[in-house]
Structures are given as structure tokens and as C-alpha cells.
Motif scaffolding. Structure first.
Motif, PDB file in Angstrom:
ATOM      1  N   VAL A  31       0.919  -1.208   0.060  1.00  0.00           N
ATOM      2  CA  VAL A  31       0.041  -0.012   0.251  1.00  0.00           C
ATOM      3  C   VAL A  31       0.834   1.220   0.030  1.00  0.00           C
ATOM      4  O   VAL A  31       1.622   1.409   0.832  1.00  0.00           O
ATOM      5  CB  VAL A  31      -0.820  -0.107   1.067  1.00  0.00           C
ATOM      6  CG1 VAL A  31      -1.787   1.247   1.136  1.00  0.00           C
ATOM      7  CG2 VAL A  31      -1.784  -1.332   1.311  1.00  0.00           C
ATOM      8  N   PRO A  32       0.667   2.150  -0.917  1.00  0.00           N
ATOM      9  CA  PRO A  32       1.317   3.494  -0.909  1.00  0.00           C
ATOM     10  C   PRO A  32       1.126   4.408   0.336  1.00  0.00           C
ATOM     11  O   PRO A  32      -0.266   4.269   0.617  1.00  0.00           O
ATOM     12  CB  PRO A  32       1.318   4.042  -2.189  1.00  0.00           C
ATOM     13  CG  PRO A  32      -0.055   3.424  -2.617  1.00  0.00           C
ATOM     14  CD  PRO A  32      -0.257   2.260  -2.063  1.00  0.00           C
ATOM     15  N   LEU A  33       1.713   5.460   0.566  1.00  0.00           N
ATOM     16  CA  LEU A  33       1.286   6.529   1.462  1.00  0.00           C
ATOM     17  C   LEU A  33       0.920   7.495   0.408  1.00  0.00           C
ATOM     18  O   LEU A  33       1.726   8.282  -0.274  1.00  0.00           O
ATOM     19  CB  LEU A  33       2.634   6.656   2.297  1.00  0.00           C
ATOM     20  CG  LEU A  33       2.370   7.887   3.285  1.00  0.00           C
ATOM     21  CD1 LEU A  33       0.965   7.661   4.274  1.00  0.00           C
ATOM     22  CD2 LEU A  33       3.494   8.489   4.029  1.00  0.00           C
ATOM     23  N   LEU A  34      -0.582   7.893   0.582  1.00  0.00           N
ATOM     24  CA  LEU A  34      -0.775   9.018  -0.305  1.00  0.00           C
ATOM     25  C   LEU A  34      -0.554  10.309   0.275  1.00  0.00           C
ATOM     26  O   LEU A  34      -1.196  10.731   1.516  1.00  0.00           O
ATOM     27  CB  LEU A  34      -2.430   8.866  -0.553  1.00  0.00           C
ATOM     28  CG  LEU A  34      -2.824   7.364  -1.245  1.00  0.00           C
ATOM     29  CD1 LEU A  34      -4.070   7.379  -1.301  1.00  0.00           C
ATOM     30  CD2 LEU A  34      -2.242   7.283  -2.554  1.00  0.00           C
ATOM     31  N   LEU A  35       0.403  11.115  -0.318  1.00  0.00           N
ATOM     32  CA  LEU A  35       0.531  12.355   0.200  1.00  0.00           C
ATOM     33  C   LEU A  35      -0.555  13.479  -0.209  1.00  0.00           C
ATOM     34  O   LEU A  35      -0.585  14.499   0.560  1.00  0.00           O
ATOM     35  CB  LEU A  35       1.909  13.022  -0.318  1.00  0.00           C
ATOM     36  CG  LEU A  35       3.046  12.045   0.136  1.00  0.00           C
ATOM     37  CD1 LEU A  35       4.285  12.661  -0.702  1.00  0.00           C
ATOM     38  CD2 LEU A  35       3.161  11.788   1.480  1.00  0.00           C
ATOM     39  N   PHE A  36      -1.258  13.330  -1.284  1.00  0.00           N
ATOM     40  CA  PHE A  36      -2.294  14.349  -1.777  1.00  0.00           C
ATOM     41  C   PHE A  36      -3.184  13.541  -2.530  1.00  0.00           C
ATOM     42  O   PHE A  36      -3.096  12.291  -2.965  1.00  0.00           O
ATOM     43  CB  PHE A  36      -1.571  15.197  -2.733  1.00  0.00           C
ATOM     44  CG  PHE A  36      -2.381  16.271  -3.392  1.00  0.00           C
ATOM     45  CD1 PHE A  36      -3.104  17.302  -2.673  1.00  0.00           C
ATOM     46  CD2 PHE A  36      -3.330  15.848  -4.517  1.00  0.00           C
ATOM     47  CE1 PHE A  36      -3.665  18.261  -3.195  1.00  0.00           C
ATOM     48  CE2 PHE A  36      -4.103  16.809  -5.015  1.00  0.00           C
ATOM     49  CZ  PHE A  36      -4.461  17.978  -4.351  1.00  0.00           C
ATOM     50  N   GLY A  37      -4.429  13.917  -2.503  1.00  0.00           N
ATOM     51  CA  GLY A  37      -5.532  13.370  -3.221  1.00  0.00           C
ATOM     52  C   GLY A  37      -6.748  13.950  -2.573  1.00  0.00           C
ATOM     53  O   GLY A  37      -6.978  14.532  -1.577  1.00  0.00           O
ATOM     54  N   LEU A  38      -7.937  13.685  -3.342  1.00  0.00           N
ATOM     55  CA  LEU A  38      -9.354  13.870  -2.816  1.00  0.00           C
ATOM     56  C   LEU A  38     -10.121  12.726  -3.027  1.00  0.00           C
ATOM     57  O   LEU A  38     -10.742  12.365  -3.907  1.00  0.00           O
ATOM     58  CB  LEU A  38      -9.880  14.993  -4.043  1.00  0.00           C
ATOM     59  CG  LEU A  38      -9.171  16.414  -4.124  1.00  0.00           C
ATOM     60  CD1 LEU A  38      -9.601  17.094  -5.379  1.00  0.00           C
ATOM     61  CD2 LEU A  38      -9.136  17.248  -2.906  1.00  0.00           C
ATOM     62  N   TYR A  52       5.107   1.781  -1.193  1.00  0.00           N
ATOM     63  CA  TYR A  52       5.373   0.939   0.008  1.00  0.00           C
ATOM     64  C   TYR A  52       5.354   1.400   1.418  1.00  0.00           C
ATOM     65  O   TYR A  52       5.481   1.060   2.158  1.00  0.00           O
ATOM     66  CB  TYR A  52       6.946   0.532  -0.422  1.00  0.00           C
ATOM     67  CG  TYR A  52       7.037  -0.334  -1.430  1.00  0.00           C
ATOM     68  CD1 TYR A  52       6.877  -1.668  -1.422  1.00  0.00           C
ATOM     69  CD2 TYR A  52       7.570  -0.028  -2.771  1.00  0.00           C
ATOM     70  CE1 TYR A  52       7.221  -2.609  -2.327  1.00  0.00           C
ATOM     71  CE2 TYR A  52       7.883  -0.880  -3.853  1.00  0.00           C
ATOM     72  CZ  TYR A  52       7.697  -2.192  -3.708  1.00  0.00           C
ATOM     73  OH  TYR A  52       7.766  -3.108  -4.696  1.00  0.00           O
ATOM     74  N   LEU A  53       5.442   2.935   1.531  1.00  0.00           N
ATOM     75  CA  LEU A  53       5.519   3.613   2.526  1.00  0.00           C
ATOM     76  C   LEU A  53       4.193   3.562   3.308  1.00  0.00           C
ATOM     77  O   LEU A  53       4.329   3.497   4.635  1.00  0.00           O
ATOM     78  CB  LEU A  53       5.579   5.254   2.299  1.00  0.00           C
ATOM     79  CG  LEU A  53       6.188   5.970   3.533  1.00  0.00           C
ATOM     80  CD1 LEU A  53       7.414   5.229   4.232  1.00  0.00           C
ATOM     81  CD2 LEU A  53       6.510   7.444   3.365  1.00  0.00           C
ATOM     82  N   ILE A  90       4.788   2.009   7.417  1.00  0.00           N
ATOM     83  CA  ILE A  90       4.463   2.831   8.432  1.00  0.00           C
ATOM     84  C   ILE A  90       3.364   1.989   9.335  1.00  0.00           C
ATOM     85  O   ILE A  90       3.256   2.002  10.407  1.00  0.00           O
ATOM     86  CB  ILE A  90       3.649   4.181   7.887  1.00  0.00           C
ATOM     87  CG1 ILE A  90       4.725   4.898   7.491  1.00  0.00           C
ATOM     88  CG2 ILE A  90       3.046   4.895   9.251  1.00  0.00           C
ATOM     89  CD1 ILE A  90       4.493   6.359   7.043  1.00  0.00           C
ATOM     90  N   LEU A  91       2.329   1.474   8.613  1.00  0.00           N
ATOM     91  CA  LEU A  91       1.057   0.677   9.296  1.00  0.00           C
ATOM     92  C   LEU A  91       1.185  -0.644   9.626  1.00  0.00           C
ATOM     93  O   LEU A  91       0.550  -1.121  10.732  1.00  0.00           O
ATOM     94  CB  LEU A  91      -0.153   0.812   8.525  1.00  0.00           C
ATOM     95  CG  LEU A  91      -0.653   2.608   8.494  1.00  0.00           C
ATOM     96  CD1 LEU A  91      -1.654   2.670   7.392  1.00  0.00           C
ATOM     97  CD2 LEU A  91      -1.371   2.797   9.725  1.00  0.00           C
ATOM     98  N   THR A  92       2.293  -1.384   9.067  1.00  0.00           N
ATOM     99  CA  THR A  92       2.326  -2.782   9.225  1.00  0.00           C
ATOM    100  C   THR A  92       3.945  -3.023   9.445  1.00  0.00           C
ATOM    101  O   THR A  92       4.224  -4.036  10.055  1.00  0.00           O
ATOM    102  CB  THR A  92       2.075  -3.671   8.111  1.00  0.00           C
ATOM    103  OG1 THR A  92       2.786  -3.420   7.122  1.00  0.00           O
ATOM    104  CG2 THR A  92       0.612  -3.437   7.616  1.00  0.00           C
ATOM    105  N   HIS A  93       4.874  -2.153   9.470  1.00  0.00           N
ATOM    106  CA  HIS A  93       6.269  -2.100   9.596  1.00  0.00           C
ATOM    107  C   HIS A  93       6.586  -3.181   8.629  1.00  0.00           C
ATOM    108  O   HIS A  93       7.603  -3.834   9.101  1.00  0.00           O
ATOM    109  CB  HIS A  93       6.561  -2.541  10.980  1.00  0.00           C
ATOM    110  CG  HIS A  93       6.305  -1.284  11.951  1.00  0.00           C
ATOM    111  ND1 HIS A  93       6.385  -1.138  13.243  1.00  0.00           N
ATOM    112  CD2 HIS A  93       5.656   0.011  11.652  1.00  0.00           C
ATOM    113  CE1 HIS A  93       5.989   0.126  13.790  1.00  0.00           C
ATOM    114  NE2 HIS A  93       5.501   0.606  13.128  1.00  0.00           N
ATOM    115  N   SER A  94       6.227  -3.327   7.584  1.00  0.00           N
ATOM    116  CA  SER A  94       6.671  -4.312   6.598  1.00  0.00           C
ATOM    117  C   SER A  94       6.320  -3.684   5.242  1.00  0.00           C
ATOM    118  O   SER A  94       5.295  -3.099   5.114  1.00  0.00           O
ATOM    119  CB  SER A  94       5.767  -5.730   6.835  1.00  0.00           C
ATOM    120  OG  SER A  94       6.061  -6.589   5.612  1.00  0.00           O
ATOM    121  N   LEU A  95       7.365  -3.848   4.518  1.00  0.00           N
ATOM    122  CA  LEU A  95       7.131  -3.222   2.996  1.00  0.00           C
ATOM    123  C   LEU A  95       6.031  -4.097   2.342  1.00  0.00           C
ATOM    124  O   LEU A  95       5.573  -3.424   1.208  1.00  0.00           O
ATOM    125  CB  LEU A  95       8.641  -3.244   2.306  1.00  0.00           C
ATOM    126  CG  LEU A  95       9.603  -2.467   2.905  1.00  0.00           C
ATOM    127  CD1 LEU A  95      11.048  -2.869   1.954  1.00  0.00           C
ATOM    128  CD2 LEU A  95       9.172  -1.011   2.614  1.00  0.00           C
TER     129      LEU A  95
END
Length: 463
Positions: A267-274, A290-291, A295-300
Motif C-alpha cells: 500500500v502506498p502512502l498517499l501524500l495528496f488526493g481528493l 510501499y510507505l 508505516i502501518l504494518t512495519h513491513s514493506l
């Protein structure tokens, strides 16, 4: 306007009043501990500058404490007027928790605040310091009980339902419910950082006007140590809080991340979006691959539930949560950047005379307040559509009250709160702008006002 029924207006009313209220206790939690540190330093070093700073911030604490008490009284009435069904159902659990807050924290604060503010000449210095410590401890105990009650609403445990009421089965489990430790640490650290940046801004303001002001140097130095040390700890606490939320409220995390449907890979970390709840997608999404998983699972390669795995009627509003969470994080990162920069300037011996940094600290003075509001909004709005997560829906907790009645009181609250508390905020800003140095220039020395709200008048007398 058809969607503004009594339940929606009651939610708006409570959100509005608690948004004002939460800022004052957060400031007093940090300020009470700061006052205890200042008085402890004065007793240890015998340097009058620490007593001067204690007297200065003590006046501001008195005003803040008063406004916090006044703004909090309204909330208790709203439980009865607007949320009677919720209060009746959860009263056996939440009633005692809120009662303990009054019996322990508020009585402790109310009992010793008079000694702290007005009793220096009546009691010995060590006894006065004890009173200050007890007031500071009282603010922390207050946070303990309030956050315990709120956390139980987020992660309810150890109860049975008897005649429509939630009855506790194990008070230890109720108090120390699964999300409580994380929320308590996160909120107390947020309060300390909020106070630190206000103190730092005050010091920076006076250093810009009088570069050699010793009291301003102490304020800036202490606040920047707090920013540099506590902000990384807060980030770690926030990460642990997020993992706990993922375990017990996965739909909230999915809404915060705009995670509507399962991803084929990490899952990517979305920095921006609507985010678009209706279309179940995030438009104009921009993220880092991957981020999100890291962050949320501590796994890539980790994954976590998407909103599509929950009934649509149980979806929180991702459109608001997505941005409130990111704004909170952005402000936290800005605090970290300021703290790290202060360490670099301190090592170079330029902390007190780098004007651009002093201006940054001045502008960042109120940064903690919106960060707290964005964090609170994320936590509370992310719980929707539940009052007690998974147990009582918001629509089922409203009183039998008319829409017009709630709307009328909401308008009155907006007018009165904006007037009264705006005046109070301006009053405190004026006091901060005067600075302890104005008291030091008075040949009479630091003066204790007979009334907390006469502080500005006593400062004006030095002009």
C-alpha cells in the motif's frame, strides 16, 4: 439544509464547544508543569529570574484555567440536553469516570491553585512549591480520567447490557481499556509541545525587541529543548497509537489513508488526493510506494483492511479524515524541523541572535493548537457513525429535542464563545507581549495582583 437535523446540529454544537474547551486544558496541562519546573529551579539555584518567570506565567495560567473551567461546564449540560439517550445508556460506566475526575483532579487543582497564585507570602517556599506541584499533578489526573472515558467510547470493553444500560464488569479493564495508554501519552505530550511553542514564541518576540533579555533567553532555550526532545517521542507515540487504532478501529485507519479497495501489492502512502466516498476512490492521488505498508504494518509488503471490507453505512467520512490527519502530521513535522534547527543553532552558539529563526519561532507560537484540533477531529470524526464504537450509533444517542431548539442554542454559543474567548485570547496575548522584563523594570519588583484578571492592569501601571 435538509441534512441539518437535530442529531447533526447537536454534533456540530458539541464539536464547536469542545473545540474551544480542549485548547485551554491542553495549555494549562503544559503550563502547570512548566510553572513547577520554574519554581523548582528557583528553589535550587536561588536565581531571581526563575521566580520572575514563575510570577509572569502564573498570571497567564490563572486566566487560562478560568476560561477552561467556564468552557467545560457547558459540555456537561449538553450530555443531558442533547444526548440524553446516550447518557442514560452509558451512565453506569462514564458517570463514575467523570465523577472521579471531579473528586480527584478538580478538587486538587481548586484546593491548591489559590495557594499557588496568592499564597507565597502566607506559606513557606517549600510548601508553596508543593502546592504548585499538586496543581500540576491535578491537571495530569484530569487528563487521565477524561481520556479514560473517551478511550472507552473508542474501544469499549468489560461491560454487560442490563435493561438497555452498559454496566461495568471490571473497573480496571474499563479504565485501562486497550486504547487508553496510547491516547493519554499522545495527548499529554501534545499539551507539553503546545505550551513549549507558546513560551518559545514569547521568548523570541522579546529577543527580537531586546536581544540581551535574559528571561527571554531562558524561555526560548527551555522551549526549544522541549521541542527537540519531546517531538521525536511524540512521533513514536503517534506511531504506536496508529498501530493500536489499526487493531481496534481498522475502518478509521482505512478512511484516514483513503484506502477504499484492496491493493494488488504493498500500500502506498498517499501524500495528496481528493477522497470520494461515493465513488470509493481517491482522485488526483499522489503517493509514495510501499510507505503506507511500512508505516502501518512495519513491513514493506504488509497490507491492512480497506473500507470495502466494511458495510458502507459504517464508513467514516474519508474526505475530512484524510486531510485532518495529514494536517496534524504536517504540523508535527514542522515542530520537529524547528526543534532540530534549534539544536544546530545552539551548537553554533547562534540560538539567541539568529533573527530569521526567532521570527520562525514567533510565527510558530500557536502551532500546537491547530495540531491538537486536527488530531481530535481525526479521532472523534473517525469513530463515526458510532458514539460507542461498534455499540451505540450516533443517531440513536440523541435526545428528543427539536431541530429549532438545537439550532438556536448553537447560534447563541457561536456568538458568545467567539466574543468572550476572543477577548480572553487577546488579553493573554497582551500579557505575553508585556513580558516579565516589564515587571523587572518596575522599582517595586514583581507584583502579585489581588485578582488574576487584574494582571494586565498591574503591568500597565509600569508604563
Amino acid at each position: 439544509m435538509d441534512s441539518l437535523d437535530a442529531a447533526t446540529l447537536a454534533r456540530i454544537q458539541f464539536a464547536f464547544t469542545v473545540s474551544f474547551h480542549i485548547l485551554f486544558p491542553a495549555f494549562t496541562i503544559g503550563l502547570a508543569s512548566y510553572l513547577a519546573v520554574l519554581e523548582g529551579l528557583w528553589l535550587t539555584t536561588k536565581r531571581a529570574i526563575y521566580l520572575e518567570l514563575f510570577e509572569f506565567w502564573g498570571k497567564i495560567f490563572a486566566v487560562t484555567f478560568g476560561m477552561g473551567v467556564v468552557s467545560g461546564i457547558v459540555l456537561s449540560y449538553q450530555f443531558g440536553t442533547n444526548w440524553a439517550r446516550f447518557s442514560d445508556a452509558t451512565g453506569p460506566v462514564l458517570g463514575p469516570l467523570l465523577g472521579y475526575e471531579v473528586l480527584t483532579a478538580f478538587f486538587l487543582e481548586a484546593g491548591f491553585i489559590g495557594i499557588m497564585l496568592f499564597g507565597r507570602k502566607k506559606v513557606g517556599p517549600r510548601l508553596h512549591f508543593l502546592a504548585t506541584l499538586l496543581v500540576a499533578i491535578g491537571t495530569l489526573i484530569s487528563a487521565f480520567w477524561i481520556l479514560s472515558a473517551n478511550s472507552w467510547m473508542q474501544t469499549p470493553v468489560a461491560f454487560e447490557i442490563v435493561n438497555g444500560q452498559y454496566r461495568p464488569l471490571d473497573w480496571w479493564a474499563v479504565i485501562f481499556n486497550p486504547s487508553f495508554p496510547y491516547r493519554l501519552v499522545h495527548m499529554v505530550l501534545a499539551a507539553y509541545l503546545t505550551t513549549a511553542f507558546v513560551v518559545g514564541a514569547t521568548g523570541a518576540y522579546h529577543l527580537l525587541r531586546r536581544p540581551g533579555d535574559e528571561s527571554a533567553r531562558i524561555m526560548l532555550s527551555m522551549s526549544m529543548w522541549m521541542a527537540a526532545i519531546v517531538t521525536p517521542i511524540q512521533i513514536i507515540a503517534g506511531d504506536l497509537h496508529g498501530l493500536n487504532t489499526l487493531e481496534y478501529q481498522p475502518a478509521k485507519i482505512a478512511a484516514m489513508e483513503g484506502h477504499f479497495v484492496p491493493d494488488d501489492g504493498p500500500v502506498p502512502l498517499l501524500l495528496f488526493g481528493l477522497p470520494d466516498n461515493e465513488a470509493a476512490t481517491v482522485r488526483y492521488a499522489f503517493g509514495i510506494p510501499y510507505l503506507g505498508s511500512l508505516i502501518l504494518t512495519h513491513s514493506l509488503s504488509g497490507d491492512f483492511p480497506s473500507l470495502s471490507e466494511f458495510p458502507r453505512e459504517q464508513w467514516p467520512d474519508s474526505r475530512s479524515l484524510f486531510w485532518s490527519f495529514r494536517l496534524m502530521v504536517a504540523l508535527g513535522m514542522l515542530m520537529l524541523a524547528i526543534g532540530v534547527t534549534s539544536l544546530w543553532l545552539r551548537l553554533k552558539g547562534r540560538l539567541y541572535d539568529t533573527r530569521w529563526f526567532l521570527k520562525v519561532c514567533l510565527m510558530a507560537g500557536p502551532i500546537g493548537f491547530p495540531a491538537i484540533l486536527f488530531g481530535w477531529y481525526t479521532t472523534e470524526h473517525g469513530r463515526q457513525p458510532w458514539l460507542v464504537y461498534g455499540e451505540i450509533r450516533t443517531a440513536d444517542g440523541i435526545s428528543a429535542v427539536s431541530t429549532s431548539a438545537v439550532l438556536t442554542t448553537l447560534i447563541m454559543f457561536v456568538v458568545v464563545y467567539c466574543l468572550v474567548f476572543s477577548v480572553g485570547a487577546i488579553y493573554m496575548i497582551r500579557m505575553m507581549a508585556k513580558g516579565p522584563g516589564r515587571l523587572r523594570d518596575d522599582p517595586r519588583g514583581p507584583q502579585r495582583s489581588a485578582r488574576p484578571l487584574s494582571a494586565a492592569a498591574s503591568l500597565d501601571a509600569t508604563e
